[in-house]
Design a protein around this motif. Sequence first.
Motif, PDB file in Angstrom:
ATOM      1  N   GLY A 259      -2.632 -31.264 -23.844  1.00 51.43           N
ATOM      2  CA  GLY A 259      -2.073 -32.611 -23.852  1.00 51.43           C
ATOM      3  C   GLY A 259      -0.594 -32.612 -24.167  1.00 51.43           C
ATOM      4  O   GLY A 259      -0.126 -31.821 -24.992  1.00 51.43           O
ATOM      5  N   PHE A 260       0.140 -33.501 -23.515  1.00 51.77           N
ATOM      6  CA  PHE A 260       1.562 -33.700 -23.794  1.00 51.77           C
ATOM      7  C   PHE A 260       1.757 -35.133 -24.286  1.00 51.77           C
ATOM      8  O   PHE A 260       1.406 -36.088 -23.595  1.00 51.77           O
ATOM      9  N   LYS A 261       2.292 -35.243 -25.473  1.00 52.37           N
ATOM     10  CA  LYS A 261       2.467 -36.546 -26.109  1.00 52.37           C
ATOM     11  C   LYS A 261       3.677 -37.268 -25.535  1.00 52.37           C
ATOM     12  O   LYS A 261       4.770 -36.694 -25.436  1.00 52.37           O
ATOM     13  N   ASP A 262       3.485 -38.504 -25.151  1.00 48.82           N
ATOM     14  CA  ASP A 262       4.580 -39.333 -24.644  1.00 48.82           C
ATOM     15  C   ASP A 262       5.467 -39.736 -25.822  1.00 48.82           C
ATOM     16  O   ASP A 262       4.995 -40.311 -26.796  1.00 48.82           O
ATOM     17  N   VAL A 263       6.739 -39.451 -25.720  1.00 48.26           N
ATOM     18  CA  VAL A 263       7.657 -39.726 -26.834  1.00 48.26           C
ATOM     19  C   VAL A 263       8.775 -40.684 -26.447  1.00 48.26           C
ATOM     20  O   VAL A 263       9.733 -40.863 -27.201  1.00 48.26           O
ATOM     21  N   THR A 264       8.670 -41.317 -25.293  1.00 45.36           N
ATOM     22  CA  THR A 264       9.700 -42.279 -24.884  1.00 45.36           C
ATOM     23  C   THR A 264       9.170 -43.701 -25.042  1.00 45.36           C
ATOM     24  O   THR A 264       8.021 -43.989 -24.710  1.00 45.36           O
ATOM     25  N   ARG A 265       9.996 -44.554 -25.570  1.00 40.53           N
ATOM     26  CA  ARG A 265       9.600 -45.954 -25.727  1.00 40.53           C
ATOM     27  C   ARG A 265       9.900 -46.713 -24.441  1.00 40.53           C
ATOM     28  O   ARG A 265      10.902 -46.471 -23.786  1.00 40.53           O
ATOM     29  N   SER A 266       9.013 -47.645 -24.100  1.00 48.05           N
ATOM     30  CA  SER A 266       9.221 -48.447 -22.900  1.00 48.05           C
ATOM     31  C   SER A 266       8.689 -49.852 -23.127  1.00 48.05           C
ATOM     32  O   SER A 266       7.627 -50.043 -23.719  1.00 48.05           O
ATOM     33  N   THR A 267       9.443 -50.829 -22.652  1.00 43.97           N
ATOM     34  CA  THR A 267       8.988 -52.213 -22.732  1.00 43.97           C
ATOM     35  C   THR A 267       8.337 -52.649 -21.417  1.00 43.97           C
ATOM     36  O   THR A 267       7.852 -53.766 -21.309  1.00 43.97           O
ATOM     37  N   ASN A 268       8.332 -51.754 -20.435  1.00 46.93           N
ATOM     38  CA  ASN A 268       7.783 -52.080 -19.119  1.00 46.93           C
ATOM     39  C   ASN A 268       6.498 -51.282 -18.908  1.00 46.93           C
ATOM     40  O   ASN A 268       6.508 -50.165 -18.392  1.00 46.93           O
ATOM     41  N   VAL A 270       3.768 -51.662 -16.954  1.00 47.98           N
ATOM     42  CA  VAL A 270       3.266 -51.373 -15.615  1.00 47.98           C
ATOM     43  C   VAL A 270       4.146 -50.345 -14.911  1.00 47.98           C
ATOM     44  O   VAL A 270       3.643 -49.510 -14.142  1.00 47.98           O
ATOM     45  N   LYS A 271       5.437 -50.359 -15.177  1.00 42.89           N
ATOM     46  CA  LYS A 271       6.327 -49.363 -14.576  1.00 42.89           C
ATOM     47  C   LYS A 271       5.936 -47.958 -15.034  1.00 42.89           C
ATOM     48  O   LYS A 271       5.855 -47.023 -14.221  1.00 42.89           O
ATOM     49  N   LYS A 272       5.684 -47.811 -16.307  1.00 40.02           N
ATOM     50  CA  LYS A 272       5.316 -46.492 -16.829  1.00 40.02           C
ATOM     51  C   LYS A 272       3.958 -46.056 -16.297  1.00 40.02           C
ATOM     52  O   LYS A 272       3.744 -44.884 -15.973  1.00 40.02           O
ATOM     53  N   PHE A 273       3.057 -46.982 -16.202  1.00 41.72           N
ATOM     54  CA  PHE A 273       1.734 -46.728 -15.626  1.00 41.72           C
ATOM     55  C   PHE A 273       1.875 -46.186 -14.207  1.00 41.72           C
ATOM     56  O   PHE A 273       1.224 -45.209 -13.821  1.00 41.72           O
ATOM     57  N   ILE A 274       2.736 -46.787 -13.425  1.00 42.82           N
ATOM     58  CA  ILE A 274       2.968 -46.366 -12.040  1.00 42.82           C
ATOM     59  C   ILE A 274       3.643 -44.993 -11.997  1.00 42.82           C
ATOM     60  O   ILE A 274       3.253 -44.122 -11.205  1.00 42.82           O
ATOM     61  N   ILE A 275       4.626 -44.777 -12.852  1.00 44.86           N
ATOM     62  CA  ILE A 275       5.363 -43.515 -12.838  1.00 44.86           C
ATOM     63  C   ILE A 275       4.445 -42.334 -13.120  1.00 44.86           C
ATOM     64  O   ILE A 275       4.528 -41.289 -12.458  1.00 44.86           O
ATOM     65  N   PHE A 276       3.541 -42.495 -14.080  1.00 42.80           N
ATOM     66  CA  PHE A 276       2.682 -41.357 -14.395  1.00 42.80           C
ATOM     67  C   PHE A 276       1.599 -41.138 -13.348  1.00 42.80           C
ATOM     68  O   PHE A 276       1.124 -40.013 -13.165  1.00 42.80           O
ATOM     69  N   GLU A 277       1.244 -42.172 -12.623  1.00 40.12           N
ATOM     70  CA  GLU A 277       0.388 -41.967 -11.461  1.00 40.12           C
ATOM     71  C   GLU A 277       1.151 -41.179 -10.393  1.00 40.12           C
ATOM     72  O   GLU A 277       0.601 -40.287  -9.743  1.00 40.12           O
ATOM     73  N   MET A 278       2.433 -41.471 -10.238  1.00 40.29           N
ATOM     74  CA  MET A 278       3.263 -40.717  -9.288  1.00 40.29           C
ATOM     75  C   MET A 278       3.410 -39.257  -9.706  1.00 40.29           C
ATOM     76  O   MET A 278       3.336 -38.348  -8.873  1.00 40.29           O
ATOM     77  N   ILE A 279       3.621 -39.026 -11.001  1.00 39.63           N
ATOM     78  CA  ILE A 279       3.719 -37.648 -11.499  1.00 39.63           C
ATOM     79  C   ILE A 279       2.455 -36.876 -11.176  1.00 39.63           C
ATOM     80  O   ILE A 279       2.501 -35.723 -10.720  1.00 39.63           O
TER      81      ILE A 279
END
Length: 418
Positions: A259-268, A270-279
């Motif tokens: 597992g890799f822990k997410d360490v970036t804060r985001s106020t968006n 759905v954007k982050k949800f989409i980005i990690f699906e892209m990754i």
Amino acid sequence: MKILKNDLLKESVKSFEINGLKVYVMEKNEFSIASAYFVIKYGSNDISFKFNDEKEFKRYPLGIAHFLEHKMFDGMGDDEVFKKFSDIGADVNAYTSNNITNYYFSTINNFEKSLEYLCDMIYNLKLTTERVDKEKPIIEQELKMYDDDPYNRVYRNLLSAMYNNHPVRFDIGGDVNTIKLIEKSHLEDCYNTFYSNNNMFLVLVGNVKAEECKEMLERFIVNKFSKNIVRQKFDMFDEISKHYVEQDMKMSVPTNLIGFKDVTRSTNYVKKFIIFEMIHRMFFRATSNFYEKIYKDGIINGSYYTDYINENEYGHYLFGGDGDLFKNLPEILFDHYNNYDFSKDKIVFDRVKKAMYGNYINLFNNIDHISQLMIKLIKNNLNIFDYFDELNKVTLDDVIFEFKSIFKEVNMVYSRVV
């Protein structure tokens, strides 16, 4: 009644409030099935909370949200609610996650009566000390069964090492010791706090008409409110306690989870949800060069999988699989991507983005997929069409930033059951 439309998709969501309860309806009258999802914004992470006019947080034993879900189905007798739905040809069930509890049904012929039963269940908890005590050994047996599952153990061990303070590190159902501490008064306190119209919402999808649903619900929804809830905040950015954890379960073949822990804060969200699906699609699924390499080298077999957990308070990306050679995956991942030229993946990015557009459009042909995305976004104060808008705006640079932020050795935990 409010109507939210997406003209390009030719889809709409109608919404209204009854006694403060927010209701969202997607009419899909080409289907024969109608489904309802009564979502309580209360999950296993909500172990410490108070009302906004109170000074001290109240802390409750682990596993109460899950325990409460079990008892909601009793009615006047054990499992009475299941029988009521079954007698009219409707399927009813529920689940508890870290952040919500969801009660749902699907039916073809008796939607109004099913909706009445669902509302009656939500608003009329019936508890006795005897039934609470009777439920404890049932849940304890369920938890022991999960403890004997190596795939559950490898995941729980990883989260316990990754998060020192956040309650996501605990099993949703608690453990055999915390279950013994739960009392009828605990369940009633949490029910009265969280099962209130200002902390719940209802999603209706399928062969339904919004105006008819509103008329029905005006008879079924009870005027039930609680004061504003303040949940205790837990730090997800605390240091990882262990980067390697191993448990001996006498396995013939070891099972692994990295597992890799997410360490970036985001106020968006759905954007982050989409980005990690892209990754996932660009760099780790079967069409990627990395996948081809680890498959050819025998690092992975048919058990290999990846997943991303994305919540406002925490997140992590997972690689799982069986076999002894899986232990080499982190070194290969870092070697492969440390000096990687991500700019060359612009064509891949564009192709993946088009594929995600297609998947999103096809989602509207499946009631379960529609409802799950609606629930995920509504609980984060978003709507199902926000996904489409954000997908359009995501860039390759966004993907590269998140990739480089999370996939570092300092963010990694390796859990292994042997």
